[in-house]
Write a protein that holds these residues in place. Structure first.
Motif, PDB file in Angstrom:
ATOM      1  N   CYS A 100      -9.378  -4.303   9.447  1.00 48.57           N
ATOM      2  CA  CYS A 100      -8.112  -4.933   9.798  1.00 48.57           C
ATOM      3  C   CYS A 100      -7.533  -5.507   8.519  1.00 48.57           C
ATOM      4  N   LEU A 101      -6.326  -5.088   8.169  1.00 44.77           N
ATOM      5  CA  LEU A 101      -5.655  -5.614   6.993  1.00 44.77           C
ATOM      6  C   LEU A 101      -4.677  -6.689   7.439  1.00 44.77           C
ATOM      7  N   VAL A 102      -4.876  -7.901   6.950  1.00 43.80           N
ATOM      8  CA  VAL A 102      -3.982  -9.014   7.265  1.00 43.80           C
ATOM      9  C   VAL A 102      -3.154  -9.316   6.026  1.00 43.80           C
ATOM     10  N   LEU A 103      -1.854  -9.085   6.122  1.00 43.28           N
ATOM     11  CA  LEU A 103      -0.949  -9.319   5.011  1.00 43.28           C
ATOM     12  C   LEU A 103      -0.322 -10.703   5.142  1.00 43.28           C
ATOM     13  N   GLU A 104      -0.266 -11.401   4.017  1.00 43.29           N
ATOM     14  CA  GLU A 104       0.483 -12.655   3.963  1.00 43.29           C
ATOM     15  C   GLU A 104       1.934 -12.302   3.646  1.00 43.29           C
ATOM     16  N   VAL A 105       2.868 -12.708   4.502  1.00 44.88           N
ATOM     17  CA  VAL A 105       4.251 -12.275   4.349  1.00 44.88           C
ATOM     18  C   VAL A 105       5.205 -13.461   4.390  1.00 44.88           C
ATOM     19  N   GLU A 106       6.369 -13.232   3.791  1.00 45.54           N
ATOM     20  CA  GLU A 106       7.478 -14.187   3.848  1.00 45.54           C
ATOM     21  C   GLU A 106       8.762 -13.377   3.991  1.00 45.54           C
ATOM     22  N   LYS A 140       0.961  -6.554  -6.293  1.00 48.11           N
ATOM     23  CA  LYS A 140       0.208  -5.385  -6.740  1.00 48.11           C
ATOM     24  C   LYS A 140      -1.096  -5.208  -5.972  1.00 48.11           C
ATOM     25  N   GLU A 141      -1.847  -6.293  -5.781  1.00 45.99           N
ATOM     26  CA  GLU A 141      -3.131  -6.200  -5.098  1.00 45.99           C
ATOM     27  C   GLU A 141      -2.951  -5.790  -3.634  1.00 45.99           C
ATOM     28  N   ALA A 142      -1.915  -6.304  -2.989  1.00 44.49           N
ATOM     29  CA  ALA A 142      -1.652  -5.944  -1.600  1.00 44.49           C
ATOM     30  C   ALA A 142      -1.219  -4.490  -1.479  1.00 44.49           C
ATOM     31  N   GLU A 143      -0.461  -4.022  -2.435  1.00 46.13           N
ATOM     32  CA  GLU A 143      -0.028  -2.625  -2.421  1.00 46.13           C
ATOM     33  C   GLU A 143      -1.225  -1.685  -2.485  1.00 46.13           C
ATOM     34  N   ALA A 144      -2.206  -2.021  -3.334  1.00 42.23           N
ATOM     35  CA  ALA A 144      -3.418  -1.200  -3.436  1.00 42.23           C
ATOM     36  C   ALA A 144      -4.205  -1.218  -2.134  1.00 42.23           C
ATOM     37  N   ALA A 145      -4.268  -2.370  -1.467  1.00 38.85           N
ATOM     38  CA  ALA A 145      -4.980  -2.469  -0.193  1.00 38.85           C
ATOM     39  C   ALA A 145      -4.300  -1.630   0.882  1.00 38.85           C
ATOM     40  N   MET A 146      -2.982  -1.632   0.904  1.00 39.50           N
ATOM     41  CA  MET A 146      -2.245  -0.819   1.869  1.00 39.50           C
ATOM     42  C   MET A 146      -2.476   0.666   1.617  1.00 39.50           C
ATOM     43  N   ALA A 147      -2.551   1.056   0.344  1.00 41.72           N
ATOM     44  CA  ALA A 147      -2.705   2.473  -0.010  1.00 41.72           C
ATOM     45  C   ALA A 147      -4.050   3.030   0.429  1.00 41.72           C
ATOM     46  N   ARG A 148      -5.068   2.177   0.535  1.00 42.09           N
ATOM     47  CA  ARG A 148      -6.392   2.669   0.912  1.00 42.09           C
ATOM     48  C   ARG A 148      -6.698   2.493   2.404  1.00 42.09           C
ATOM     49  N   LEU A 149      -5.691   2.135   3.186  1.00 42.17           N
ATOM     50  CA  LEU A 149      -5.914   1.910   4.610  1.00 42.17           C
ATOM     51  C   LEU A 149      -6.295   3.188   5.349  1.00 42.17           C
ATOM     52  N   GLY A 150      -5.733   4.325   4.958  1.00 39.02           N
ATOM     53  CA  GLY A 150      -5.966   5.544   5.718  1.00 39.02           C
ATOM     54  C   GLY A 150      -5.160   5.537   7.002  1.00 39.02           C
ATOM     55  N   ARG A 151      -5.713   6.103   8.046  1.00 40.20           N
ATOM     56  CA  ARG A 151      -4.994   6.194   9.322  1.00 40.20           C
ATOM     57  C   ARG A 151      -4.766   4.807   9.904  1.00 40.20           C
ATOM     58  N   THR A 152      -3.516   4.497  10.175  1.00 39.79           N
ATOM     59  CA  THR A 152      -3.163   3.227  10.798  1.00 39.79           C
ATOM     60  C   THR A 152      -2.785   3.464  12.254  1.00 39.79           C
ATOM     61  N   GLU A 153      -2.763   2.393  13.011  1.00 41.19           N
ATOM     62  CA  GLU A 153      -2.328   2.467  14.399  1.00 41.19           C
ATOM     63  C   GLU A 153      -1.332   1.343  14.664  1.00 41.19           C
ATOM     64  N   ILE A 180       5.568  -9.330   0.640  1.00 45.82           N
ATOM     65  CA  ILE A 180       4.137  -9.310   0.936  1.00 45.82           C
ATOM     66  C   ILE A 180       3.436  -9.911  -0.267  1.00 45.82           C
ATOM     67  N   THR A 181       2.928 -11.118  -0.087  1.00 44.25           N
ATOM     68  CA  THR A 181       2.455 -11.894  -1.223  1.00 44.25           C
ATOM     69  C   THR A 181       0.957 -11.777  -1.461  1.00 44.25           C
ATOM     70  N   ASP A 182       0.185 -11.455  -0.432  1.00 48.41           N
ATOM     71  CA  ASP A 182      -1.270 -11.364  -0.593  1.00 48.41           C
ATOM     72  C   ASP A 182      -1.852 -10.694   0.640  1.00 48.41           C
ATOM     73  N   TYR A 183      -3.161 -10.574   0.685  1.00 51.23           N
ATOM     74  CA  TYR A 183      -3.796  -9.875   1.796  1.00 51.23           C
ATOM     75  C   TYR A 183      -5.229 -10.337   1.975  1.00 51.23           C
ATOM     76  N   MET A 184      -5.771 -10.010   3.149  1.00 48.85           N
ATOM     77  CA  MET A 184      -7.203 -10.097   3.426  1.00 48.85           C
ATOM     78  C   MET A 184      -7.627  -8.831   4.144  1.00 48.85           C
ATOM     79  N   GLU A 185      -8.806  -8.334   3.827  1.00 52.99           N
ATOM     80  CA  GLU A 185      -9.407  -7.241   4.587  1.00 52.99           C
ATOM     81  C   GLU A 185     -10.511  -7.835   5.461  1.00 52.99           C
TER      82      GLU A 185
END
Length: 337
Positions: A59-65, A25-38, A77-82
């Protein structure tokens, strides 16, 4: 130059290849507020994915498996860092030196190299200063509008980085020592001939070919890296049938190139011919990665609306794309081929 004989392009629907992915859930919210990506990029161990938050300077760094217990892989996508930094100025292109070191091409700044923190607890927002900032293209020239970046090699304590200088229409090379700290880089201009807004760059796994998305000619230019490349070197191959190429990657065996098309809702797949990537190539498959509503929502001009960043995992089975209206989508490559 030998001309590769193009196969008829198959345009297929994405439904048989599109993969669901599981997002905390927390990672989904972080992705939603990214805006324009490249750009976006997997770390070498496949446990992280970095996505460029271009407009917000993050820079959004997603923890993935990637779970492979079923017939098709599932991305978790288990977690994230901004990551935030005053040096992040319109971050556009990414590549990893190793699992903990990220290179960022900043359109309005230099090329910055960051140590990515080990994620601990709830420290999801990190303020960083770069380990090194590259600002020179050569002795007398400055780096200008760096947009995409490729770590070409890491060996003998040195890292070689190739950078697209978008609006100077050139590729620069930067060699940095890794042992004993980040010493000053050696910088040079390596390619210019025929380039018109180079907007993406990739190197084949065997280091034999360099592919460059050439925005203004609606093509991807391929250079023979086994030759002694210089500013007057011409491309030996071209990938055609793309509107505005952006992110691109070679398959792990180097026999395919995947190209994100910023001007259409498709990704194009090309296959090497008898002479490798020499000659002209048409896509063998083009597949839709955006529905019409999402594509037209982001189509502010003919050069926009489609996907920007593209990467594949180390197995070559999982393809991911990003753009402003669809921060992440995943596809199963065997289902496309």
């Amino acid at each position: 130059m030998n001309i590769a004989v193009p196969s008829p392009t198959r345009i297929i629907d994405d439904s048989r290849a599109r993969l669901d992915f599981v997002v905390a859930k927390e990672a989904e919210a972080a992705m939603a507020r990214l805006g324009r990506t490249e750009d976006l990029r997997f770390s070498p161990d496949g446990r992280r994915m970095a996505i460029a938050g271009f407009a917000k300077g993050t820079c959004l760094v997603l923890e993935v498996e990637i779970v492979r217990s079923g017939p098709r892989p599932v991305l978790h996508i288990t977690d994230y860092m901004e990551l935030h930094s005053p040096a992040l100025k319109e971050p556009h292109g990414f590549d990893f030196v190793d699992d903990r070191t990220l290179v960022v091409a900043n359109r309005m700044g230099g090329v910055t190299i960051f140590g990515v923190p080990q994620h601990v607890g709830t420290q999801r927002t990190q303020s960083l200063m770069p380990l090194r900032t590259i600002t020179r293209a050569g002795v007398r020239k400055r780096l200008d509008s760096p947009g995409s970046v490729c770590v070409a090699s890491v060996k003998n304590g040195r890292c070689e980085i190739l950078v697209c200088n978008n609006y100077k229409h050139r590729i620069t090379r930067h060699v940095i020592r890794l042992d004993g700290g980040w010493s000053l880089p050696r910088n040079s201009i390596v390619l210019e001939q025929g380039l018109a807004v180079p907007d993406g760059i990739a190197m084949s796994p065997d280091k034999a070919w360099i592919a460059i998305s050439n925005h203004m000619t609606s093509s991807v230019l391929v250079f023979d890296n086994m030759a002694r490349l210089n500013r007057k070197s011409s491309h030996v191959g071209a990938l055609l049938g793309v509107s505005y190429p952006h992110g691109l990657r070679f398959s792990p065996d180097g026999q395919r190139i995947y190209v994100a098309d910023a001007g259409t809702p498709h990704v194009h797949i090309y296959e090497a011919g008898p002479d490798g990537w020499a000659g002209d190539h048409e896509p063998v498959v083009s597949f839709r990665v955006l529905d019409d509503e999402t594509f037209h929502k982001g189509r502010h001009n003919p050069e926009e609306g489609g996907s920007k960043g593209l990467d594949i995992d180390a197995s070559g089975d999982l393809l991911v794309v990003t753009n402003e209206e669809q921060p992440l989508a995943c596809f199963h490559i065997p289902a496309l081929l």
